[in-house]
Design a protein around this motif. Structure first.
Motif, short mmCIF file in Angstrom:
data_model
loop_
_atom_site.label_atom_id
_atom_site.label_comp_id
_atom_site.label_asym_id
_atom_site.label_seq_id
_atom_site.Cartn_x
_atom_site.Cartn_y
_atom_site.Cartn_z
N ILE A 146 10.46 2.74 -11.03
CA ILE A 146 9.55 2.20 -12.26
C ILE A 146 8.21 1.95 -11.77
CG2 ILE A 146 9.36 1.03 -14.00
CD1 ILE A 146 12.40 0.51 -13.74
N SER A 147 7.20 2.73 -12.12
CA SER A 147 5.71 2.74 -11.90
C SER A 147 5.25 1.71 -13.12
CB SER A 147 4.82 3.83 -11.67
OG SER A 147 5.00 4.63 -12.77
N ILE A 148 4.05 1.34 -12.72
CA ILE A 148 3.19 0.56 -13.84
C ILE A 148 2.97 1.71 -14.86
CG2 ILE A 148 0.92 -0.49 -14.48
CD1 ILE A 148 2.51 -2.44 -13.13
N LYS B 123 2.49 -13.62 -5.56
CA LYS B 123 1.26 -12.86 -6.06
C LYS B 123 1.33 -11.56 -5.49
CE LYS B 123 -2.84 -11.42 -7.02
NZ LYS B 123 -3.39 -10.96 -8.30
N VAL B 124 1.40 -10.50 -6.15
CA VAL B 124 1.68 -9.07 -5.94
C VAL B 124 0.54 -8.28 -6.10
CG1 VAL B 124 4.17 -9.39 -6.10
CG2 VAL B 124 2.81 -8.51 -7.90
N SER B 125 0.55 -7.20 -5.18
CA SER B 125 -0.61 -6.04 -5.49
C SER B 125 -0.01 -4.97 -4.86
CB SER B 125 -1.89 -6.60 -4.73
OG SER B 125 -1.74 -6.16 -3.35
N LEU B 126 -0.56 -3.76 -5.90
CA LEU B 126 -0.28 -2.24 -5.42
C LEU B 126 -1.45 -1.54 -5.11
CD1 LEU B 126 2.45 -1.93 -7.96
CD2 LEU B 126 2.82 -2.27 -5.67
N CYS B 127 -1.79 -1.18 -3.90
CA CYS B 127 -2.77 -0.25 -3.80
C CYS B 127 -2.36 1.15 -3.26
CB CYS B 127 -3.56 -0.75 -2.36
SG CYS B 127 -4.82 0.29 -1.90
N SER B 128 -3.01 2.15 -4.09
CA SER B 128 -2.44 3.51 -3.95
C SER B 128 -2.67 4.07 -2.60
CB SER B 128 -2.90 4.37 -5.09
OG SER B 128 -4.33 4.46 -5.04
N VAL B 129 -3.66 3.57 -1.91
CA VAL B 129 -3.84 4.51 -0.56
C VAL B 129 -3.02 3.50 0.61
CG1 VAL B 129 -5.86 4.87 1.04
CG2 VAL B 129 -6.35 4.90 -1.44
N PRO B 130 -2.32 4.47 1.28
CA PRO B 130 -1.47 3.88 2.51
C PRO B 130 -2.34 3.73 3.58
CG PRO B 130 -0.81 6.15 2.08
CD PRO B 130 -1.74 5.84 1.07
N ARG C 106 0.79 -1.26 0.02
CA ARG C 106 -0.09 0.05 -0.04
C ARG C 106 0.92 1.14 -0.07
NH1 ARG C 106 -4.61 -0.42 4.58
NH2 ARG C 106 -5.21 1.54 3.13
N GLY C 107 0.29 2.29 -0.66
CA GLY C 107 1.11 3.51 -0.41
C GLY C 107 2.12 3.72 -1.70
N ASN C 108 3.08 4.45 -1.31
CA ASN C 108 4.19 4.94 -2.11
C ASN C 108 5.37 3.79 -2.39
OD1 ASN C 108 5.75 6.36 -3.63
ND2 ASN C 108 6.72 7.83 -1.90
N VAL C 109 4.80 2.83 -3.11
CA VAL C 109 5.74 1.48 -3.63
C VAL C 109 5.60 1.43 -4.98
CG1 VAL C 109 6.60 -0.69 -3.04
CG2 VAL C 109 5.35 0.85 -1.11
N GLN C 110 6.56 1.23 -5.81
CA GLN C 110 6.48 1.08 -7.05
C GLN C 110 6.80 -0.52 -7.50
OE1 GLN C 110 5.03 3.17 -8.44
NE2 GLN C 110 5.36 5.15 -7.47
N SER D 99 14.49 0.66 -16.96
CA SER D 99 15.46 0.96 -15.91
C SER D 99 16.87 1.53 -16.67
CB SER D 99 15.68 -0.04 -14.99
OG SER D 99 16.45 -1.08 -15.38
N GLN D 100 17.37 0.69 -17.85
CA GLN D 100 18.41 1.06 -18.39
C GLN D 100 18.43 1.88 -19.50
OE1 GLN D 100 20.01 -2.81 -19.29
NE2 GLN D 100 19.50 -3.92 -17.44
N LEU D 101 17.26 2.11 -20.07
CA LEU D 101 17.37 3.12 -21.34
C LEU D 101 16.70 4.44 -20.76
CD1 LEU D 101 16.44 0.95 -24.61
CD2 LEU D 101 18.75 1.43 -23.47
#
Ligand code: GTP
Ligand code: GTP
Ligand code: MG
Ligand code: MG
Lengths: 469, 442
Positions: free
Chosen positions: B215-217, A377-384, A347-351, B207-209
């Motif tokens: 890096i985000s989606i 299995k991965v997930s990204l939620c924008s609200v921390p 959650r939050g500021n992770v890319q 990342s390289q170029l």
């Protein structure tokens, strides 16, 4: 969006549940500042016109009602709810109680109260379900050690399976620590486990000893805070600050951790993000064989430093911590056991790059079953979470649960060999002698199924399918 | 002629939104009337209020992604999605291909077909359908396969091109390889061609170029959108000169898919770099094309770290030696050049017959398109669409991992629950082994 209904049973279930509702309100109030009743809020709350208890129909928040059914066979805890700061969340019919409790006896909870209250409970659950336009999940919360939560709770589980076979059943089960003051807790836990193994889609086992240790670890950190590492007061995982309840009760800090677990499990289904994870993805990804559905969880970071900038090192520490023994909500060590699968919910500021970097960094230190060597299995939620910039919940299907369950089985056998307290169970109508041996057998079989995975770790790759060329 | 884009699942909707945004900004930024008109006709329509509306249908089984895509498009202030061009439900397919293909697909068939039909009827002439999806989840892969099958029945004469995002090999959905196998095996016979982006490769480019630290989606999707734009934006072909070719999909497919057994297409673009370095770089066509050719034969999707030792085998050389050299053999290539003097660049290096299989007539294996208009802020750029062995290894890895998991029967109960049996899996495996074998023996 989908909705979930929470069914909280027994003292522990209701105390944990109330911490959950408090923190869920706080989280939504933080995200949703305009007072609009939105879909995210709708996943756990209804919006009603307080005068008539019917759906309010306005886009503004009128009166929020928890999508919940509260069950305890003792009055105490539910009376506190009736008078406490959260009372407005529940209409009186949502609370189902008796007076005397199950006396730490699974059989009384399961059979006696199970048959007495079955209809009333089904009615209330059905009513909650009718208020949903797409009911996806039941969250059942109870302890394993007492009588009501473990006994009646698992009876409710079966009833959910019969009445709502399509709806996902996720159970948060609080296991007794080895020094639990309930003498019969091993009986109750093992009898309950058989039901969980057979009827739940996923179980999140929580051990009280882990919660105790995490709470003291956080308190220790807060007190020894170095000048360079000031800990923000309002955002540790154990603090209920900003919630409705002002007084802290004995179990509150521990229960806040469990409440946070539930918030984080559901965050990606409630809020937007660049890689969503709906609740129906949990079992799909983490449960390769239906019975092996016990997921060890860990939450990081446990506290937030007042400094808001997140250097990469600290972010990476969060990932490392999620795999360390001290952060698991069970007394078990996944890092030194075998993974069947693992979910990382961020959650939050992770890319994505943070995620990939850490998976590559940690992967060599972990062992996975050979047929699921990349079992992430991965997930990204924008609200921390409130007060944090980022957080991680790791859910692991890992053979380490087998060793925890083995200890529980040993404690069961110690009592069972002496036939201690058995008569209290056998005199309950509906209970049969075979129930004890079958429950024990079911647990042993489960432990075996996990252990057998170890023996196949060296199998070669399956020879590929031949095709005529 | 126009293309109707169908965005499916989270990935399809996020990439689709990024692609329309790139295409729109590029054709406006180009400042060249013909180019802009041709691009707009292809991808947008004008609604009653005079605003540009993407020729797109948005499909997902949950609402969050679509509402964000619609909001992002509106926020651009330049284009929007159609008012009633989306279809969503309340809960996703839960990463389960069988749930998407056997349950959601059939249940919502009529609604989705209606949306596509409506959009297709708004085209003066339909060049074809472009469906964007991932293969790892449940909706894009399962519903996407089902929808492709329906569209194939609805438009038997039209071109259908699928864009597929392949997952990170180190894992992001646990059943990703099962879902990929089920998707690929069925799409292979339904679609005219499959354009593939692997998340791993695009991640490396970022990342390289592009020198992106975190890096985000969206960063990843911008690279994908750039490459897609560079093949789908107007270009002049041999037959269409001096005008822009009108049937982008048809020409693409006839240049690249000459045999139904071979329809996996990969992309590589050069140069690709951050905005800041772009300002300080100058390129010549011979330099760009020399790199691009080596990227092709050494199977490098990036100009960074190309193996310059790989060379084209002399004819009659041992084929095992070729394989050791990691030489990437092609069936066909399409080179698209955009920018100043693009039409006069020397593309002779790509015509070398020994790059290609011996059994195809030499005239049909290589094509060049060009456009004098610089693309997406790059003064000169080249993109190669290749039907070659370059996707063989990642495909083989997907099948190998899925097969290993299948041998233990893990997760199979989740599929049989919705009607996909072990035999169905076996058929899909057999089908993909066949494709692997065909590409291996080029
Ligand atoms: N974490 C946590 N554990 C609790 C809490 N309350 C009780 N427990 C634990 O739960 C077990 C006892 O079960 P209870 O939930 O109190 O029992 P019950 O379900 O109400 O059943 P009866 O009282 O027998 O009717 C013991 O292991 C306690 O340590 C709580 O609020 N939080
Ligand atoms: N490049 C890229 N990949 C994405 C994006 N969104 C998802 N993915 C990839 O797609 C796969 C997951 O599939 P999704 O598209 O999220 O799933 P879905 O089609 O929505 O299906 P369900 O959620 O299971 O109903 C993973 O491999 C992700 O990495 C995106 O915006 N860009
Ligand atoms: Mg009690
Ligand atoms: Mg999705």
């Amino acid at each position: 969006m989908t909705q979930s209904v929470v069914v909280q049973v027994g003292q522990c279930g209701n105390q944990v549940g109330c911490r959950f509702w408090d923190l869920a309100l706080r989280e939504h109030a933080h995200v949703n500042k305009k007072g609009i009743y939105d879909e995210a809020l709708g996943s756990f709350f209804r919006n009603v016109d307080p005068r008539c208890e019917e759906g309010s129909g306005t886009p503004r928040i009128a009166g929020l009602r928890a999508r919940a059914v509260l069950v305890d066979m003792e009055e105490g805890v539910l009376n506190e709810v009736r008078q406490g700061p959260l009372r407005q969340l529940f209409s009186t019919t949502q609370l189902i109680s008796d007076v005397s409790g199950s006396g730490n006896n699974w059989a009384v909870g399961h059979h006696t109260y199970g048959s007495m209250y079955r209809e009333q409970i089904v009615d209330q659950i059905r009513r909650a379900a009718e208020h949903c336009d797409c009911l996806q999940t039941f969250f059942l919360i109870h302890s394993m050690g007492g009588g009501t939560g473990s006994g009646l709770g698992t009876c409710v589980l079966k009833l959910l399976e019969e009445e709502f076979p399509e709806v996902c059943r996720l159970v948060t089960a609080v296991y007794p620590s080895s020094e639990d003051d309930v003498i019969t807790s091993p009986y109750n836990s093992v009898l309950a486990m058989r039901e969980l193994t057979e009827h739940a889609h996923c179980v999140f086992p929580i051990e009280n000893q882990s919660l105790v240790d995490i709470v003291s670890q956080i308190q220790h950190m807060a007190h020894t805070g170095k000048p360079s590492a000031v800990i923000k007061k309002d955002c540790t995982i154990i603090s209920g600050q900003g919630g409705m309840s002002k007084t802290q009760k004995p179990f509150d800090s521990m229960n806040n951790i469990v409440a946070n677990l539930l918030l984080n499990i559901t965050s990606s289904a409630r809020f937007e993000g660049s890689l969503n994870m709906d609740l129906n993805e949990i079992a799909m990804n983490l449960v390769p064989f239906p019975r092996l559905h016990y997921l060890v969880s860990s939450l990081t970071p446990l506290y937030t430093l007042a400094d808001v900038n997140v250097p990469t090192r600290r972010l990476d520490q969060m990932f490392t911590d999620a795999f360390s023994k001290e952060f698991q909500l069970m007394k078990a060590d996944p890092r030194h056991s075998l993974y069947l699968s693992c979910a990382l919910m961020l959650r939050g500021n992770v890319q994505v790059s943070d995620l990939r970097r850490n998976i590559e960094r940690l992967r060599p230190t972990l062992s996975f079953v050979p047929w699921n060597a990349e079992g992430w299995k991965v997930s990204l939620c924008s609200v921390p979470p409130v007060g944090h910039t980022h957080s991680l919940l790791a859910l692991a299907n890992n053979t380490c649960v087998a060793s925890a369950f083995t200890k529980l089985r040993d404690r069961f056998i110690k009592l069972y060999r002496k036939k201690a307290h058995l008569h209290h169970y056998m005199c309950v109508e509906g209970m049969e002698t075979a129930d004890f041996s079958e429950a024990l057998h079911s647990l042993s079989a489960l432990i075996d199924e996990y252990s057998q995975l170890h023996t196949h770790t060296h199998t070669h790759q399956a020879p590929r399918l031949n095709i005529a060329t | 002629m126009s293309v109707v884009t169908v965005q499916l699942g989270q990935c399809g909707n996020q990439i689709g939104q990024e692609m329309f945004s790139t295409i729109h900004d590029d054709s406006v930024g180009a400042g060249q009337k013909m180019y802009k008109e041709c691009s707009e006709e292809r991808f947008f329509r004008v609604n009653a209020a005079g605003a540009l509306v993407a020729r797109a249908v948005l499909v997902d089984m949950e609402p969050k992604v679509i509402s964000r895509a619609i909001a992002k498009a509106s926020k651009s202030g330049h284009w929007t999605y159609g008012d009633k061009a989306h279809f969503c439900q309340k809960q996703g397919s839960g990463n389960n291909w069988a749930n998407g293909y056997c349950v959601h697909g059939p249940r919502h068939r009529d609604a989705v077909e209606d949306l596509v039909r409506r959009e297709a009827e708004r085209c003066d002439r339909l060049a074809g359908i472009f469906a964007i999806m991932s293969v790892a989840g449940g909706t894009g892969s399962g519903v996407g396969t089902y929808v492709t099958q329906c569209l194939r029945d609805m438009y038997p004469q039209s071109f259908i091109l699928n864009h597929l995002t392949w997952p990170y090999a180190t894992g992001e959905v646990i059943v990703q390889n099962y879902n990929s196998v089920l998707t690929l095996s069925r799409l292979y016979h339904l679609s005219d061609a499959l354009v593939v982006h692997e998340n791993d490769t695009v991640h490396k480019i970022c990342s390289q170029l592009m020198n992106i630290k975190n890096i985000s989606i969206s960063d990843i999707n911008r690279v994908i959108a750039h490459q897609l734009g560079s093949i789908l934006q107007p270009a002049v072909t041999t037959d269409s000169a001096p005008h822009y070719c009108r049937n982008a999909l048809g020409d693409l497919l006839s240049s690249l898919v000459c045999h139904p057994e071979y329809k996996l297409l990969s992309l590589c673009s050069i140069p690709q770099m951050s905005q800041t370095s772009l300002a300080y770089s100058a390129y010549t066509w011979p330099g760009l094309l020399k790199h691009l050719r080596q990227m092709l034969i050494a199977n490098a999707r990036m100009e960074e770290g190309i193996d310059w030792k790989v060379c084209v085998p002399l004819s009659g050389e041992e084929s095992t030696a070729n394989r050791q050299m990691c030489f990437n053999r092609s069936l066909s290539n399409l080179l698209i050049l955009r920018g100043k003097d693009a039409s006069s660049a020397d593309t002779g290096g790509f015509k070398d017959a020994s790059l290609y299989v011996p059994w195809l007539p030499p005239g049909g294996t290589f094509n060049t398109w060009n456009s004098p208009v610089p693309f997406n802020g790059y003064e000169k750029s080249a993109t190669l669409v290749s039907n070659s062995q370059s996707l063989l290894k990642p495909l083989d890895n997907i099948v190998r991992k899925a097969w290993n998991m299948f041998a233990s029967r893990a997760y199979i109960h989740q599929y049989t629950k919705f009607g996909i049996s072990e035999e169905n899996f076996l058929d899909s495996f057999a089908m993909l082994e066949q494709i692997i074998s065909s590409y291996t023996h080029l």
